[in-house]
Write an enzyme that holds these catalytic residues in place. Structure first.
Site, PDB file in Angstrom:
ATOM      1  N   TYR A  64     -18.351  -4.290  15.216  1.00 31.40           N
ATOM      2  CA  TYR A  64     -18.398  -5.323  16.014  1.00 31.40           C
ATOM      3  C   TYR A  64     -18.598  -5.353  17.470  1.00 31.40           C
ATOM      4  O   TYR A  64     -19.350  -5.870  17.930  1.00 31.40           O
ATOM      5  CB  TYR A  64     -16.929  -6.229  15.846  1.00 31.40           C
ATOM      6  CG  TYR A  64     -16.877  -6.826  14.700  1.00 31.40           C
ATOM      7  CD1 TYR A  64     -17.549  -8.224  14.507  1.00 31.40           C
ATOM      8  CD2 TYR A  64     -16.073  -6.448  13.600  1.00 31.40           C
ATOM      9  CE1 TYR A  64     -17.437  -8.771  13.323  1.00 31.40           C
ATOM     10  CE2 TYR A  64     -16.039  -7.312  12.453  1.00 31.40           C
ATOM     11  CZ  TYR A  64     -16.641  -8.387  12.345  1.00 31.40           C
ATOM     12  OH  TYR A  64     -16.503  -9.346  11.206  1.00 31.40           O
TER      13      TYR A  64
ATOM     14  N   ASP B  17       1.527  11.307 -11.071  1.00 32.26           N
ATOM     15  CA  ASP B  17       1.522  10.842 -12.416  1.00 32.26           C
ATOM     16  C   ASP B  17       0.829  11.917 -13.418  1.00 32.26           C
ATOM     17  O   ASP B  17       0.050  12.668 -12.787  1.00 32.26           O
ATOM     18  CB  ASP B  17       0.619   9.511 -12.639  1.00 32.26           C
ATOM     19  CG  ASP B  17       1.673   8.466 -12.245  1.00 32.26           C
ATOM     20  OD1 ASP B  17       2.948   8.596 -11.991  1.00 32.26           O
ATOM     21  OD2 ASP B  17       1.115   7.357 -11.869  1.00 32.26           O
TER      22      ASP B  17
ATOM     23  N   GLU C 129       2.990  11.039  -5.242  1.00 33.13           N
ATOM     24  CA  GLU C 129       2.101   9.934  -5.224  1.00 33.13           C
ATOM     25  C   GLU C 129       2.783   8.591  -5.239  1.00 33.13           C
ATOM     26  O   GLU C 129       2.321   7.604  -4.578  1.00 33.13           O
ATOM     27  CB  GLU C 129       1.424  10.026  -6.385  1.00 33.13           C
ATOM     28  CG  GLU C 129       0.506   8.961  -7.138  1.00 33.13           C
ATOM     29  CD  GLU C 129      -0.114   8.881  -8.335  1.00 33.13           C
ATOM     30  OE1 GLU C 129       0.000   9.790  -8.953  1.00 33.13           O
ATOM     31  OE2 GLU C 129      -0.775   8.217  -8.892  1.00 33.13           O
TER      32      GLU C 129
END
Lengths: 361, 361
Positions: free
Chosen positions: B96, B243, B191
């Site tokens: 921007y 996991d 995690e």
């Protein structure tokens, strides 16, 4: 609510069931209805809340008995394995901890988390009028905070004004936090982390004597509850600062009036005296940001038209803003303010808006 | 790298262009190639890195001149508006701040952030061998940390062992943090936030004398860099806990070996001496978690087959693990350990694994 009181309520549920069984009746549990038909907007309190409809879960009704079993299983486990041991956990861990095949049957206690064990927790939240956090079931965490506040939490004294660039990571459960010192003229709750970082680097919270929170998107329960406690217990105004789009305005809506999904806990998660600071469609014109807007997608317009109809957006000022958006067909992000210079937000925009109390209701 | 040195490098880029212009030649900028053909796995360093291919961006080549202009614009702005003023900002704010119509033309400096201004920053990162954070461009934040560590950051002294339930929110930029005291036998990078909360509530970091970090999913740059600095500068082993699925194992892969997208900064974001603690397919069998696994989807198997082929997963132990997953057709989450009791992870699983150094390479 004190842990002992929550345990009493859970045990009360069990005792009622037992009494009915001993009296030879089929036990029932009453749960307030959470469907759309029973969600009302209370104009006086300015909050979403549940109406008076209640559904009965009857053990001897074949259509109810599985859910009945699950309700008691969850209630007993929360009482015994979480509250009495003073442990906290997540909905997913609870699902794994409770999933098993019922001895002597081929029936599992739960087959799925989202459709089975999660809704039971909301049932208990509603039936016992407690927060899920008071049942020691934590939600996702997101968001951080800085400011002239000293808290006590798990035996530690944490000074939010002395945490470097990081800030204090807002936990999912803020029930047990004790506020030792709160020195702030207002709380500024910001959707975007980038704007939070700009203001934090500029020490805006120090110069302005305010508390800065970023929700990093839709506000997590911990952020909503923290803002609610700070604002109400310490009488500090809450100003919300989001993107200029239906999504950002809905973030404000949830922080202030509560959400339809969680209408039963609006009084604890919603802060009805919150005010909307920006970004507004009027700001875009006032600050010459038209060249930095984004064309609204069909979804944005559809969502804006929905907001237009919500009773809590009926204020004249909001109707005007939403209609300008639909007419102009564009939206804008907080970052658009950087087109005027990186520190425009710190030195011009926020002092302007806060100084002139240019808020939406 | 010191801020002054980064500024010198940026200014050097400008001076070379100027010298070429003054000599009447068309200026060029050399940027290392980042396409797949130039990404190599260095077996000795155990890191992804770029090969030696370089592309030249030539101002007088019509196909290059827009990008050339953008490169100089971004480099000059970073030097003047960020580094020399000691300000930090986000990629979106930079977009921007730099977007405008070039006077006297109908050409905009940038039309889009993701395809235009973001890649220029990676070009500069690669060409100057600096981190984006050293250019003061912050990335997304996610993750928190607790442990026996005292840091100095922006003039504040922050003790990670005294932050209540929240922990220290890891900022995007950890370049300027000074570690005053680091007392830890190892770093455990997790995690899932739920497992972090369990261990934090059990004061696992205190009893075990370790540093606990949660990445809350794929590790953000700030988390990777913090783990890298702590592990390398203070010689603390890094154990990663995810996991048991291809997604979790890939999180480990990025933390250890770096990623293909960011192969040019693996030495700063990757920690090649990291070890994988779990969850493994072997753990599932060893701890009797078969009843709490999840059927792998086609995507999971496809992704596992991809991992199988990556040179950095060629270790015999990894090949074995991945093949078991493909054969069994299931995966598991950390939360599956809660089926053995909420504190199984604290009292049994982690002490077992760490005590017997049961890690994957």
């Amino acid at each position: 609510m004190e842990r002992e009181k929550v345990m009493e309520n859970l045990q009360g549920l069990g005792k009622e069931v037992l009494a009915e069984l001993e009296a030879g009746r089929s036990p029932t549990i009453e749960i307030p209805v959470r469907t759309l038909s029973n969600i009302k907007f209370n104009e006086v309190k300015e909050q979403l809340e549940l109406g008076s409809s209640v559904s009965k879960r009857n053990f001897m009704n074949v259509a109810h008995s599985r859910k009945f079993m699950q309700t008691l299983l969850v209630a007993a486990w929360i009482n015994k394995d979480l509250l009495s041991k003073n442990l906290h956990t997540s909905l997913r861990d609870m699902y794994y901890a409770l999933k098993r095949t019922i001895p002597g049957t081929k029936e599992n206690t739960f087959e799925d988390q989202h459709t089975e064990s999660d809704p039971i927790v909301v049932d208990l939240e509603t039936a016992l009028d407690v927060l899920r956090e008071e049942l020691h079931l934590n939600a996702d965490v997101r968001g951080r905070v800085v400011g002239n506040v000293v808290i006590e939490d798990r035996g530690d004294t944490v000074d939010w004004s002395k945490l470097g660039s990081g800030g204090w990571s807002i936990p999912s459960n803020v029930e047990d936090i004790k506020f030792k010192e709160v020195d702030a003229k207002y709380i500024l709750l910001i959707e975007k982390n980038a704007a939070f970082e700009r203001l934090h680097e500029d020490k805006f919270w120090k110069h302005e004597n305010c508390i800065l929170i970023t929700s990093q998107g839709q506000a997590a329960r911990g952020v909503r509850r923290l803002a609610n406690r700070l604002s109400i217990e310490h009488n500090v105004p809450l100003y919300v600062f989001t993107d200029c789009d239906a999504y950002g305005w809905y973030i404000y809506s949830v922080i202030k009036w509560g959400s339809m999904n969680l209408a039963h806990v609006s009084n604890k998660l919603g802060t009805s005296n919150a005010r909307f600071l920006g970004l507004t469609m009027t700001d875009i014109e006032k600050y010459g940001l038209e060249g930095y807007t984004i064309k609204a997608k069909d979804m944005d317009i559809k969502r804006a038209k929905e907001l237009l109809k919500y009773p809590w957006f009926k204020h004249e000022e909001w109707q005007k803003e939403i209609k300008i958006m639909i007419k102009k067909g564009y939206k804008a992000e907080l970052e658009a303010l950087s087109s005027k210079g990186l520190r425009f937000i710190t030195n011009t925009y926020l002092p302007d808006k806060i100084g002139s109390k240019d808020f939406l209701p």
